[in-house]
Design a protein around this motif. Structure first.
Motif, short mmCIF file in Angstrom:
data_model
loop_
_atom_site.label_atom_id
_atom_site.label_comp_id
_atom_site.label_asym_id
_atom_site.label_seq_id
_atom_site.Cartn_x
_atom_site.Cartn_y
_atom_site.Cartn_z
N ALA A 233 5.24 3.69 -3.82
CA ALA A 233 6.49 3.25 -3.51
C ALA A 233 6.79 2.64 -2.25
O ALA A 233 7.79 1.70 -2.20
N ARG A 234 6.08 3.07 -1.21
CA ARG A 234 6.10 2.61 0.05
C ARG A 234 5.74 0.97 0.19
O ARG A 234 6.45 0.23 0.64
N LEU A 235 4.58 0.91 -0.63
CA LEU A 235 4.09 -0.32 -0.58
C LEU A 235 4.99 -1.48 -1.23
O LEU A 235 5.01 -2.62 -0.71
N ARG A 236 5.56 -1.13 -2.36
CA ARG A 236 6.52 -1.74 -2.99
C ARG A 236 7.81 -2.12 -2.37
O ARG A 236 8.43 -2.96 -2.61
N ALA A 237 8.05 -1.27 -1.36
CA ALA A 237 9.39 -1.22 -0.85
C ALA A 237 9.21 -2.23 0.49
O ALA A 237 10.36 -2.81 0.88
N LEU A 238 7.91 -2.38 1.03
CA LEU A 238 7.87 -3.35 2.05
C LEU A 238 7.73 -4.95 1.45
O LEU A 238 7.62 -4.96 0.25
N PRO A 239 8.43 -6.04 2.60
CA PRO A 239 7.96 -7.18 1.87
C PRO A 239 6.61 -7.31 1.43
O PRO A 239 5.64 -6.73 2.20
N ALA A 240 6.49 -8.10 0.49
CA ALA A 240 4.76 -8.37 0.23
C ALA A 240 4.08 -8.74 1.09
O ALA A 240 2.74 -8.25 1.31
N ASP A 241 4.26 -9.58 2.18
CA ASP A 241 3.51 -9.86 3.10
C ASP A 241 2.97 -8.98 4.00
O ASP A 241 1.94 -8.85 4.40
N HIS A 242 4.10 -8.20 4.44
CA HIS A 242 3.83 -7.17 5.18
C HIS A 242 2.80 -5.99 4.54
O HIS A 242 2.04 -5.45 5.10
N ALA A 243 3.11 -5.81 3.54
CA ALA A 243 2.33 -4.68 2.42
C ALA A 243 0.76 -5.41 2.63
O ALA A 243 -0.23 -4.59 2.63
N LEU A 244 0.57 -6.62 2.05
CA LEU A 244 -0.79 -7.22 2.06
C LEU A 244 -1.31 -7.14 3.46
O LEU A 244 -2.47 -6.70 3.33
N ALA A 245 -0.75 -7.29 4.37
CA ALA A 245 -1.31 -7.19 5.77
C ALA A 245 -1.76 -5.78 6.05
O ALA A 245 -3.03 -5.50 6.71
N GLU A 246 -1.12 -4.78 5.77
CA GLU A 246 -1.33 -3.51 6.03
C GLU A 246 -2.67 -3.12 5.12
O GLU A 246 -3.42 -2.34 5.62
N LEU A 247 -2.60 -3.51 3.92
CA LEU A 247 -3.82 -3.11 2.87
C LEU A 247 -5.13 -4.10 3.52
O LEU A 247 -6.16 -3.24 3.33
N ARG A 248 -5.00 -4.98 4.29
CA ARG A 248 -6.04 -5.79 4.66
C ARG A 248 -6.84 -5.24 5.96
O ARG A 248 -7.84 -5.39 6.30
N ALA A 249 -5.86 -4.44 6.61
CA ALA A 249 -6.26 -3.73 7.64
C ALA A 249 -7.28 -2.45 7.32
O ALA A 249 -7.87 -1.83 8.02
N LEU A 250 -7.40 -2.02 6.08
CA LEU A 250 -8.08 -0.68 5.55
C LEU A 250 -9.68 -1.46 5.42
O LEU A 250 -9.85 -2.61 5.02
N PRO A 251 -10.65 -0.40 5.77
CA PRO A 251 -11.86 -0.86 5.66
C PRO A 251 -12.35 -1.25 4.03
O PRO A 251 -11.94 -0.60 3.07
N GLY A 252 -13.04 -2.61 4.00
CA GLY A 252 -13.62 -2.94 2.91
C GLY A 252 -12.48 -3.72 1.99
O GLY A 252 -12.75 -4.04 0.93
N ILE A 253 -11.28 -4.05 2.43
CA ILE A 253 -10.25 -4.57 1.56
C ILE A 253 -9.84 -5.81 2.36
O ILE A 253 -9.27 -5.87 3.51
N GLY A 254 -10.19 -6.94 1.79
CA GLY A 254 -9.90 -8.34 2.14
C GLY A 254 -8.84 -8.59 1.46
O GLY A 254 -7.95 -7.90 0.52
N PRO A 255 -8.55 -10.16 1.41
CA PRO A 255 -7.29 -10.71 0.83
C PRO A 255 -7.34 -10.45 -0.69
O PRO A 255 -6.01 -10.20 -1.26
N PHE A 256 -8.15 -10.83 -1.46
CA PHE A 256 -8.55 -10.67 -2.81
C PHE A 256 -7.95 -9.30 -3.43
O PHE A 256 -7.23 -8.73 -4.04
N SER A 257 -8.83 -8.15 -2.46
CA SER A 257 -8.66 -6.89 -2.73
C SER A 257 -7.13 -6.44 -2.49
O SER A 257 -6.54 -5.44 -3.12
N ALA A 258 -6.75 -6.80 -1.49
CA ALA A 258 -5.23 -6.57 -1.10
C ALA A 258 -4.07 -6.63 -2.22
O ALA A 258 -3.53 -5.97 -2.54
N GLU A 259 -4.34 -7.95 -2.80
CA GLU A 259 -3.49 -8.26 -3.80
C GLU A 259 -3.84 -7.36 -4.93
O GLU A 259 -2.89 -7.04 -5.67
#
Length: 329
Positions: A233-259
């Motif tokens: 719910a939190r990820l979906r509430a964020l602007p998509a670009d912000h959510a993707l940037a947060e996910l890319r900060a996680l270990p092992g999660i690149g641009p494809f994986s974040a999407e």
């Protein structure tokens, strides 16, 4: 429904029933067919047409087992979707145990709806049939909505497991983790192995087929899930670009994986995947743009703007078409 969950960590299960009235077209049979071809799911359709699911709940400790069916539609609309579920709360503290039963319905309802994309109002989706390409996709796959990973946590774990190895190999490793470390669920005549909860995954020290680096990344993702960083719910509430940037900060999660985590884990209905070449080729082919256009992501994103607010849904249908169409040349 007959359900048994094995394992010393799971006590006092709560049985609950939930139902959904789909807003817009929806076919559970189409969802089941989709899962058959979705390698990470390792799904086998049952003759009784029940969809059986077993998965760690969003709370990080519970496990859900569910059988899902759909009533026949009436008046041209989709039938009600009904699920019988067992929620095993793990080993709650005494104060938590008193509220476990009351919370079970909410836990199951929100997560199951998201998995089947029933938490999205699809009444506006048929209007996209004004686009002949989308109309053809709808005709080929009536009632199909994206079927998501059970959670962003499980989608992220899949992304780490599958990085730089074949999908079939990754699926076998993921299934092995579930067999060795997840709960065994006996569900309406079948045995399923749910993926381990984050609390369990962070204790796993060895996985056949995975490097130490990948195991460390899985531990980090488990901690992130327990910390709320992978809350759908939190990820979906964020602007998509912000959510993707947060996910890319996680270990092992690149641009494809974040999407993947945002679209197929959190169930975001309106994101065009900018890092999925097979979808790009499918868009270019479907709209007659020519093969070179598949590399022009900005141009493809402009095309996808016509699919709002269901860009993820149309991209999924294009991905299914691409999967069903063998490549030549």
């Amino acid at each position: 429904m007959s359900v048994t969950l094995d394992g010393p960590d799971f006590v006092a299960p709560t049985v609950t029933a939930v139902s959904f009235a789909p807003a817009g077209p929806f076919s559970l049979a189409a969802s089941s067919r989709f899962l058959e071809c979705f390698t990470p799911a390792s799904h086998q359709r049952a003759a009784d047409e029940l969809l059986r699911l077993a998965f760690p709940a969003d709370d990080g400790t519970s496990v859900v087992a569910a059988t899902v069916r759909q009533d026949p539609g009436t008046g041209g609309g989709p039938g009600m979707v009904r699920a019988e579920c067992t929620v095993d709360p793990g080993a709650p503290a005494p104060a938590e145990a008193a509220t476990a039963g009351a919370a079970a319905d909410q836990v199951v309802r929100a997560q199951l709806a998201r998995i089947l994309s029933l938490d999205v109002d699809g009444t506006g989706f048929p209007a996209l049939a004004a686009d002949p390409v989308v109309a053809g996709l709808m005709a080929d796959h009536p009632g199909l909505r994206p079927v998501c990973f059970h959670s962003p946590y499980e989608a992220a774990a899949w992304a780490v497991i599958g990085n730089r190895i074949r999908m079939t190999q990754a699926a076998a490793i993921k299934a092995g983790i579930a067999r060795r470390h997840g709960p065994r669920v006996h569900l309406a005549g079948r045995t399923l192995h749910a993926f381990p909860t984050p609390a369990v995954l962070r204790t796993v020290r060895h996985v056949p087929g995975l490097t130490d680096v990948k195991i460390q990344r899985l531990h980090s993702l488990a901690e992130a899930a327990l910390d709320g960083q992978l809350d759908a719910a939190r990820l979906r509430a964020l602007p998509a670009d912000h959510a993707l940037a947060e996910l890319r900060a996680l270990p092992g999660i690149g641009p494809f994986s974040a999407e993947l985590v945002l679209i197929r884990g959190a169930g975001h209905p309106d994101v065009f995947p900018r890092h999925e070449p097979r979808v790009h080729r499918a868009v270019a082919a479907a709209y007659g743009l020519g093969a070179p256009a598949a590399a022009d992501v900005a141009r493809l994103a402009d095309v996808a703007d016509g699919w709002r607010p269901y860009r993820s849904w149309v991209a999924t249908l294009l991905r299914v078409r691409a999967q069903d169409t063998p490549r030549t040349g």
